[in-house]
Design an enzyme around this catalytic site. Structure first.
Site, mmCIF file in Angstrom:
data_model
loop_
_atom_site.group_PDB
_atom_site.id
_atom_site.type_symbol
_atom_site.label_atom_id
_atom_site.label_comp_id
_atom_site.label_asym_id
_atom_site.label_seq_id
_atom_site.Cartn_x
_atom_site.Cartn_y
_atom_site.Cartn_z
ATOM 1 N N GLY A 17 0.832 -1.206 0.000
ATOM 2 C CA GLY A 17 0.000 0.000 0.000
ATOM 3 C C GLY A 17 0.853 1.236 0.000
ATOM 4 O O GLY A 17 2.055 1.215 0.270
ATOM 5 N N GLY A 19 0.348 5.744 0.664
ATOM 6 C CA GLY A 19 -0.509 6.887 0.982
ATOM 7 C C GLY A 19 0.335 8.106 1.224
ATOM 8 O O GLY A 19 1.556 8.129 0.985
ATOM 9 N N GLY A 22 3.376 7.531 3.579
ATOM 10 C CA GLY A 22 4.481 6.665 3.189
ATOM 11 C C GLY A 22 3.973 5.428 2.492
ATOM 12 O O GLY A 22 2.856 5.404 1.970
ATOM 13 N N THR A 24 3.987 0.856 2.447
ATOM 14 C CA THR A 24 4.129 -0.362 3.245
ATOM 15 C C THR A 24 4.515 -1.508 2.315
ATOM 16 O O THR A 24 3.932 -1.666 1.236
ATOM 17 C CB THR A 24 2.823 -0.699 3.975
ATOM 18 N N LYS A 41 7.626 -0.425 6.870
ATOM 19 C CA LYS A 41 6.898 0.817 6.620
ATOM 20 C C LYS A 41 7.902 1.929 6.362
ATOM 21 O O LYS A 41 8.742 2.232 7.211
ATOM 22 C CB LYS A 41 5.998 1.161 7.809
ATOM 23 N N ASP A 139 -6.530 5.707 14.816
ATOM 24 C CA ASP A 139 -7.123 5.261 13.537
ATOM 25 C C ASP A 139 -7.719 3.866 13.682
ATOM 26 O O ASP A 139 -7.450 2.971 12.881
ATOM 27 C CB ASP A 139 -6.065 5.283 12.432
#
Length: 707
Positions: A17, A19, A22, A24, A41, A139
């Site tokens: 992923g 965003g 940063g 992953t 990460k 989150d």
């Protein structure tokens, strides 16, 4: 970056992923045997000047220490390492094989109250540890909760502290103290949206997850009171007033009215559970004094009987107890007959009458427990089985019943202990093996559950329920063919079980036996015509075979049964679109958008339908909505470029094609479209250039003798 090595040991396998904070990656640790998998990460600083990097370095070190401390909890991924390389910051975390809670919620629809209580209790337990370390997750949402494959427990991932590192890397030196909004819309309360998260912000998120599970409605789609901003949800769920009040307090608009932290919410939930799940502790057997005679039998007859028994004292007591036992036995037999006729309330009445005569009648308490279990009065059933065990501690039937009552109350560890006790005493007790399999199934320990069911089925091969449960465990292990075989065994014993036919169809679709899957779904709707999931899945199987007319029929049935199900409307629209029934498709996509306004694929396909109708300007508007909701959707940018090209707006078309290529560098169609548009634009510019040039004077006529 795939294939590269970071920190001298972490080989990147693939990107998972990306965003604003940063990226992953899944990586293999080359310093451990077997290339142990982990997550890496990468945190991107907004600037690389020395002052900003120095601030970032200090923040990175501080937050990494917090994450390392949090990782000591068994349901939070461990921080394995952190390092800086080429002015980039990296965290290495434990990789958790599992499934996102968001997927589980999407598949299951509405959950029952007891399941949601268990979910909330599990999350609060983790957050109580987090808050105890003076940390806020920031989150909590279904995508950041993993159901771990190894033990079925929830794992909380992706702490907002990681994102805070990057947000505080921005700006000039000394500007590291400001707070940036971190969180996911729908699970983020107002104070967090303002950049001021509190412990109770995490409580709000857990409450919203619970409400979403109870209602089956996505958090962003839940209405709010216009005056108070409180969530309106109770009319969409079947929930007890006590648990409803508990959830309302979790999601209050004003953070001061919520539970202050997870420990407080956890304590409140435990009190709520104690109030509703109280049971009788097991005690040593109690010997009651002999029952006194209350009847009005003729004295002469009594005297004669006492003489015959040889005693006018103890013999009289014995005789009266014998009379009472005979009467209680008769009532017990009548209760058992009524139970076998499914007349549960009447059976319960006769059991109670028997106990009023002989209170220490273990078999009657056991029978009463069985009736209460079938009436779903689980707390009372447990109390009845406990009473039977007090009187007769070695009653395996009572221990088995106790296990099923505890299982229904989701007290699974106690249930497993009860079933194991029975199995230890008598390994040939099929129903105890079944109960053990059920508990293991709840814990998502599918392989162990299958082993338990196999033991049970050796002893009792004619149980449709056990064959079904075994199939369900295999299905969750993605052993599709074996699952189908188990479902077939179950259907041989109970042909009209719609649920078994439904899951059989799902397995067949997984191995692309779509026609057979449709036949299974046909059985479902034959036995249960209003089975929405079967109509929906039937449509999917028909779509996979390009039988769009049939699929339309299935999806129309699905939308009638569940008008608020966006996926049914979306697939109906898609089937209509494949048959070029564009106007009808647009109407169906618009219904999707009423239910899910941010569904970018619906906007994208509306654009495609309008494009095919040559309504290019309207199509561009639809594509604009699609990329507003999902900016990196390359296909929307490409199709937008095509619509602009059709309107001869070549410069704008080029810009759209470039966006498509940016988000999908190997998008050959977008590259070809850009070339076409550039060629057309160049032709227009050349024509304009020629028009703007002053006319050339005619060539001078040559005269003889000149020059």
């Amino acid at each position: 970056m795939t294939g590269s090595q970071l920190g001298g040991r972490y080989r990147i396998i693939k990107q998972l992923g990306e965003g604003g904070f940063g990226a992953t990656f899944l990586a293999a640790d080359s310093h451990l045997p077997g290339n142990h998998n982990c997550l890496v990460k990468q945190l991107k600083p907004a600037a690389t000047d020395p002052a900003t990097l120095d601030i970032a370095r200090r923040l990175f070190d501080t937050e990494a220490k917090v994450l390392h401390e949090l990782g000591s909890h068994p349901q939070i991924p461990q921080l394995l390492a952190y390092f800086e390389e080429n002015q980039q910051f990296y965290l290495v975390e434990e990789f958790i094989p599992g499934r996102e809670l968001s997927e589980e919620m999407a598949e299951r629809g509405q959950w029952g109250e007891t399941e949601v209580i268990s979910l909330v209790a599990g999350l609060l337990d983790i957050l109580a540890f987090v808050h105890g370390k003076n940390a806020i997750h920031r989150d909590v949402n279904p995508r950041n909760i993993i159901r771990r494959h190894s033990d079925g427990k929830l794992v909380l991932i992706d702490f907002g502290a990681v994102k805070q590192i990057t947000t505080q890397m921005v700006g000039a030196p000394g500007a590291s103290g400001f707070t940036v909004c971190i969180g996911t819309p729908g699970y983020m309360p107002c104070e967090q949206a303002l950049g001021k998260p509190k412990f109770s912000s995490d409580i709000y998120a857990v409450g919203m997850i619970a409400i979403e599970a109870l209602t089956g409605v996505q958090s962003l789609q839940l209405p709010k009171d216009g005056e108070t901003e409180e969530i309106i949800w109770r009319d969409k769920a079947n929930v007890s007033p006590e648990f409803g009040n508990f959830l309302d307090k979790m999601v209050r608009y004003d953070f001061r009215e919520r539970y202050a932290a997870a420990a407080e919410a956890k304590a409140a939930l435990e009190m709520l559970q104690q109030a509703t799940l109280a049971t009788v502790p097991i005690m040593q057997p109690v010997i009651n004094p002999p029952v006194k005679a209350t009847g009005k039998k003729p004295l002469k007859l009594l005297a004669l009987l006492l003489v015959l028994l040889g005693s006018a004292g103890g013999g009289g007591v014995y005789l009266l107890n014998a009379f009472n036992s005979a009467s209680a036995n008769e009532l017990y037999d009548r209760a058992l007959t009524l139970y076998n006729l499914n007349r549960y309330e009447e059976a319960l009445g006769f059991y109670d009458k028997a106990l009023s005569i002989v209170p220490e009648y273990a078999e009657v308490w056991q029978g009463k427990g069985k009736v209460l279990l079938d009436l779903q009065r689980y707390d009372e059933a447990l109390a009845a089985y406990d009473r039977a065990i007090q009187i007769q501690p070695d009653s395996l039937d009572a221990w088995t019943g106790r296990g099923f009552a505890l299982d229904a109350l989701q007290r699974w560890e106690e249930a497993l202990a009860a079933f194991d006790r029975v199995i230890t005493a008598n390994p040939d007790t099929a129903i105890a093996w079944e109960g053990k399999g059920n508990v293991l199934l709840h814990w998502l320990l599918y392989e162990q559950a299958i082993s338990a069911y196999d033991q049970a089925l050796k002893l009792q091969p004619d149980s449709a329920t056990m064959w079904y449960n075994r199939g369900w465990a295999l299905q969750n292990l993605q052993e599709w063919k074996q699952a189908i075989n188990s479902y077939d065994k179950s259907l041989e014993l109970k042909f009209d079980n719609a649920t078994t036919w439904y899951h059989r169809g799902n397995c067949l679709m997984q191995i692309n036996k779509n026609q057979e899957a449709v036949a299974s779904y046909d059985k479902v709707v034959r036995f249960q015509p209003k089975h929405h999931p079967a109509w929906f899945s039937r449509g999917i199987a028909q779509m996979k075979m390009n039988r769009y007319e049939d699929a339309i029929t299935s999806f129309q049935q699905a939308t009638q049964l569940k008008p608020n199900h966006p996926a049914s409307w979306y697939n109906l629209a898609w089937s209509l679109q494949q048959l070029r029934r564009y106007e009808q498709a647009i109407d169906a996509y618009n219904t999707v958008l009423e239910l899910q306004p941010s569904q970018y694929l619906a906007w994208y396909n509306i654009g495609n339908s309008l494009y095919n109708l040559q309504r290019y300007q309207e199509a561009i508007h639809a594509y604009d909505e699609a990329v507003y909701s999902q900016q990196n959707h390359a296909e929307s940018w490409y199709s937008r470029g095509n619509a602009l090209f059709a309107l001869t707006r070549y410069a704008e078309a080029i810009s759209s094609y470039e966006k498509a290529i940016r988000y999908q560098p190997d998008y050959d169609e977008a590259k070809a479209g850009k070339k076409r548009a550039e060629k057309k634009q160049a032709e227009i510019e050349e024509l304009l250039r020629k028009k703007q040039q002053p006319p050339q004077p005619p060539p001078k006529k040559m005269v003889n003798g000149d020059g």
